[in-house]
Design a protein around this motif. Structure first.
Motif, PDB file in Angstrom:
ATOM      1  N   GLU A 202       1.123  27.346 -53.693  1.00 54.09           N
ATOM      2  CA  GLU A 202       1.928  27.203 -52.481  1.00 54.09           C
ATOM      3  C   GLU A 202       1.035  27.057 -51.256  1.00 54.09           C
TER       4      GLU A 202
ATOM      5  N   LEU B  91       4.002  31.050 -42.437  1.00 49.50           N
ATOM      6  CA  LEU B  91       3.831  30.475 -43.772  1.00 49.50           C
ATOM      7  C   LEU B  91       3.666  31.552 -44.836  1.00 49.50           C
TER       8      LEU B  91
ATOM      9  N   SER C 209       7.122  32.597 -45.497  1.00 47.59           N
ATOM     10  CA  SER C 209       7.929  31.524 -46.070  1.00 47.59           C
ATOM     11  C   SER C 209       7.018  30.376 -46.513  1.00 47.59           C
ATOM     12  N   PRO C 210       6.265  30.585 -47.608  1.00 55.59           N
ATOM     13  CA  PRO C 210       5.334  29.547 -48.067  1.00 55.59           C
ATOM     14  C   PRO C 210       6.064  28.315 -48.592  1.00 55.59           C
ATOM     15  N   VAL C 211       5.345  27.206 -48.631  1.00 54.74           N
ATOM     16  CA  VAL C 211       5.889  25.965 -49.186  1.00 54.74           C
ATOM     17  C   VAL C 211       5.396  25.858 -50.624  1.00 54.74           C
TER      18      VAL C 211
ATOM     19  N   LEU D 273       7.925  19.439 -43.621  1.00 56.94           N
ATOM     20  CA  LEU D 273       8.221  20.705 -44.294  1.00 56.94           C
ATOM     21  C   LEU D 273       7.224  21.779 -43.880  1.00 56.94           C
TER      22      LEU D 273
ATOM     23  N   LYS E  91       7.962  22.977 -40.324  1.00 57.60           N
ATOM     24  CA  LYS E  91       9.164  23.819 -40.304  1.00 57.60           C
ATOM     25  C   LYS E  91       8.840  25.242 -40.789  1.00 57.60           C
ATOM     26  N   HIS E  92       8.138  25.355 -41.901  1.00 59.50           N
ATOM     27  CA  HIS E  92       7.812  26.674 -42.453  1.00 59.50           C
ATOM     28  C   HIS E  92       6.820  27.439 -41.575  1.00 59.50           C
TER      29      HIS E  92
ATOM     30  N   ASP F 183       6.826  27.306 -38.329  1.00 62.76           N
ATOM     31  CA  ASP F 183       7.474  27.481 -37.031  1.00 62.76           C
ATOM     32  C   ASP F 183       6.719  26.733 -35.923  1.00 62.76           C
TER      33      ASP F 183
END
Length: 140
Positions: free
Chosen positions: A69, A105, A108-110, A133, A136-137, A139
């Motif tokens: 991630e 991040l 809220s990791p990708v 993406l 967004k994650h 912020d």
């Protein structure tokens, strides 16, 4: 810390193995990188090949197996420079971890499953679809 007025910022996906050591000798886990963002954000990073990074570019840090991630971001401070004596990673550059974006991040990791680049290798440029993406994650 983004250079004001610069429109050509490039985004790079920096693959980091959580079991490798950071420049300060700690493991490269996402928890450790978050700690560095809080306490010592400016770090020296390593490259196997020269990249055309310039100050203000961003590196999105992808934590490879077993995590898989993107969970941190840093801004490139200087262009990569060559070092002697390291055959595996002969290039270095300084980048400063973005504390707030890395916190976001980390929370809220990708995940790899959400990326269009399902097989990241080396230090590729971030695809536009993935950048939205990441922003967004983070912020941003």
């Amino acid at each position: 810390m983004v250079l004001k007025g610069r429109l050509d910022i490039r985004d790079w996906l920096f693959i980091l193995k959580p079991t490798e050591m950071t420049a300060d000798g700690g493991l490269s886990s996402k928890d450790r990188v978050l700690e560095l963002a809080e306490t010592a954000p400016s770090q020296e990073w390593w490259l196997a090949r020269q990249r055309r990074m310039t100050p203000g570019d961003r590196i999105w840090i992808y934590f490879a197996a077993p995590v898989k991630e993107v969970a941190a971001v840093a801004e490139v401070e200087d262009e990569p420079f060559e070092v002697t004596g390291d055959v595996q990673y002969p290039w270095r550059f300084r980048a400063s971890l973005d504390r707030d974006a890395t916190r976001a991040l980390h929370r809220s990791p990708v995940p790899l499953a959400a990326l269009t680049n399902q097989h990241p290798q080396g230090v590729p440029r971030v695809r536009d679809s993935d950048l939205a993406l990441f922003l967004k994650h983070a912020d941003l």
